[in-house]
Design a protein around this motif. Sequence first.
Motif, mmCIF file in Angstrom:
data_model
loop_
_atom_site.group_PDB
_atom_site.id
_atom_site.type_symbol
_atom_site.label_atom_id
_atom_site.label_comp_id
_atom_site.label_asym_id
_atom_site.label_seq_id
_atom_site.Cartn_x
_atom_site.Cartn_y
_atom_site.Cartn_z
ATOM 1 N N LEU A 3 0.767 -1.136 -0.080
ATOM 2 C CA LEU A 3 0.060 0.128 -0.006
ATOM 3 C C LEU A 3 0.662 1.244 0.215
ATOM 4 O O LEU A 3 1.874 1.453 0.896
ATOM 5 C CB LEU A 3 -0.885 -0.016 1.324
ATOM 6 C CG LEU A 3 -1.895 1.118 1.371
ATOM 7 C CD1 LEU A 3 -2.939 1.162 0.342
ATOM 8 C CD2 LEU A 3 -2.533 0.960 2.820
ATOM 9 N N ILE A 4 0.583 2.299 -0.997
ATOM 10 C CA ILE A 4 1.513 3.308 -0.985
ATOM 11 C C ILE A 4 0.490 4.474 -0.692
ATOM 12 O O ILE A 4 -0.475 4.642 -1.650
ATOM 13 C CB ILE A 4 2.246 3.658 -2.304
ATOM 14 C CG1 ILE A 4 3.300 2.313 -2.492
ATOM 15 C CG2 ILE A 4 2.763 4.704 -2.231
ATOM 16 C CD1 ILE A 4 3.912 2.429 -3.766
ATOM 17 N N VAL B 197 -1.054 -4.707 6.028
ATOM 18 C CA VAL B 197 -0.440 -4.514 5.065
ATOM 19 C C VAL B 197 0.848 -3.557 5.132
ATOM 20 O O VAL B 197 0.479 -2.595 5.731
ATOM 21 C CB VAL B 197 -1.291 -3.879 3.977
ATOM 22 C CG1 VAL B 197 -0.546 -3.769 2.601
ATOM 23 C CG2 VAL B 197 -2.696 -5.020 3.718
ATOM 24 N N LYS B 198 1.840 -3.964 4.349
ATOM 25 C CA LYS B 198 2.969 -3.088 4.353
ATOM 26 C C LYS B 198 2.801 -1.958 3.518
ATOM 27 O O LYS B 198 2.158 -1.848 2.625
ATOM 28 C CB LYS B 198 4.201 -3.799 3.584
ATOM 29 C CG LYS B 198 5.472 -2.986 3.572
ATOM 30 C CD LYS B 198 6.669 -3.806 2.930
ATOM 31 C CE LYS B 198 7.725 -3.032 2.764
ATOM 32 N NZ LYS B 198 8.905 -3.834 1.844
ATOM 33 N N THR B 199 3.122 -0.710 4.455
ATOM 34 C CA THR B 199 2.472 0.631 3.896
ATOM 35 C C THR B 199 3.618 1.569 3.964
ATOM 36 O O THR B 199 4.565 1.751 4.734
ATOM 37 C CB THR B 199 1.465 1.095 4.649
ATOM 38 O OG1 THR B 199 0.246 0.137 4.810
ATOM 39 C CG2 THR B 199 0.779 2.417 4.127
ATOM 40 N N VAL B 200 3.604 2.298 2.755
ATOM 41 C CA VAL B 200 4.601 3.478 2.541
ATOM 42 C C VAL B 200 3.890 4.794 2.305
ATOM 43 O O VAL B 200 2.863 5.001 1.953
ATOM 44 C CB VAL B 200 5.440 3.743 1.342
ATOM 45 C CG1 VAL B 200 6.253 4.966 1.248
ATOM 46 C CG2 VAL B 200 6.254 2.104 1.310
ATOM 47 N N ILE B 201 4.120 5.760 3.463
ATOM 48 C CA ILE B 201 3.317 7.093 3.513
ATOM 49 C C ILE B 201 4.143 8.166 2.985
ATOM 50 O O ILE B 201 5.180 8.354 3.542
ATOM 51 C CB ILE B 201 2.777 7.326 4.979
ATOM 52 C CG1 ILE B 201 1.906 6.340 5.468
ATOM 53 C CG2 ILE B 201 2.349 8.716 5.098
ATOM 54 C CD1 ILE B 201 1.572 6.417 7.037
ATOM 55 N N ALA B 202 3.921 8.855 2.024
ATOM 56 C CA ALA B 202 4.577 9.938 1.522
ATOM 57 C C ALA B 202 3.839 11.178 1.678
ATOM 58 O O ALA B 202 2.722 11.396 1.347
ATOM 59 C CB ALA B 202 4.793 9.771 0.010
ATOM 60 N N VAL B 203 4.452 12.229 1.904
ATOM 61 C CA VAL B 203 3.878 13.596 2.067
ATOM 62 C C VAL B 203 4.933 14.651 1.679
ATOM 63 O O VAL B 203 6.003 14.701 1.766
ATOM 64 C CB VAL B 203 3.349 13.831 3.599
ATOM 65 C CG1 VAL B 203 4.457 13.829 4.542
ATOM 66 C CG2 VAL B 203 2.685 15.071 3.776
ATOM 67 N N ASN C 155 0.855 0.698 12.290
ATOM 68 C CA ASN C 155 1.935 -0.200 12.331
ATOM 69 C C ASN C 155 2.422 -0.739 11.112
ATOM 70 O O ASN C 155 1.547 -0.721 10.182
ATOM 71 C CB ASN C 155 1.751 -1.444 13.271
ATOM 72 C CG ASN C 155 0.604 -2.504 12.799
ATOM 73 O OD1 ASN C 155 -0.523 -2.026 12.541
ATOM 74 N ND2 ASN C 155 1.005 -3.809 12.786
ATOM 75 N N ASN C 156 3.527 -1.300 10.916
ATOM 76 C CA ASN C 156 4.089 -1.813 9.521
ATOM 77 C C ASN C 156 3.891 -0.758 8.413
ATOM 78 O O ASN C 156 3.768 -1.017 7.415
ATOM 79 C CB ASN C 156 3.051 -3.089 9.145
ATOM 80 C CG ASN C 156 3.668 -3.878 8.037
ATOM 81 O OD1 ASN C 156 4.880 -3.985 8.088
ATOM 82 N ND2 ASN C 156 3.019 -4.861 7.445
ATOM 83 N N SER C 157 4.304 0.688 8.998
ATOM 84 C CA SER C 157 4.296 1.507 7.669
ATOM 85 C C SER C 157 5.906 2.427 7.854
ATOM 86 O O SER C 157 6.381 2.428 8.940
ATOM 87 C CB SER C 157 3.288 2.647 8.155
ATOM 88 O OG SER C 157 3.404 3.420 9.310
#
Length: 210
Positions: free
Chosen positions: A84-85, A161-167, A187-189
């Motif tokens: 997840l992105i 789910v493995k997550t990347v958060i971009a801002v 968690n997992n981010s």
Amino acid sequence: MRNVYTIHGWSFTPLVWKETILANANHIALPGHGESPYKSTNLIQLSLEIGKDLPHQITLIGWSLGATLATLIASQFPQKVEKLILIAPTLKFMPLSQPEVVVKRFLKKLNNNFFSGITYFRQICGANLNNVQLLKEEKARELLKSYVYFSLSPYVKNFPVKTVIAVGEEDNVTGLIGAYKLFNEMNNSKLIIYPKEDHFSILRRLDSLL
């Protein structure tokens, strides 16, 4: 990009991905935002509608409102989402990203003149003003109301789910605080902050997220 699916943000359409590295991905259109097979403007119901149509082992990418929707889909269909992105997401738009008075003023602006409100919003995003005519006023307004009052808190604890958060550092729509609060509860981010990028320009940095 057969296994990559995108969800755009509010007031935009899948055309927003056209000039990005994701031009050839599978693009999901929100109700009221161009041609969309989906009907519900309630975020929970809409996430179920979309999630049922998705195949397994996908990378799901959501931007802004689309990030909230992508998170809901992943929480309810974790067996389908491999990665997840989330681009310019927020834990809760009001009051974390924007104070209540600002949100209510904008909703009033939309009621008075919908397309003038859209123009104003896109200027804040730092985006172009093309394809405004593709929006369907009633559904777009209903979807926004569901979003601004919605909190992801109950859905991101023990997130599967493995997550990347971009801002973007200069995002003044959903903002740094909204993204950080989501990261703090999920968690997992992983959180990535891009200097000098705003709510819209961050889309040009997608090549570093895939």
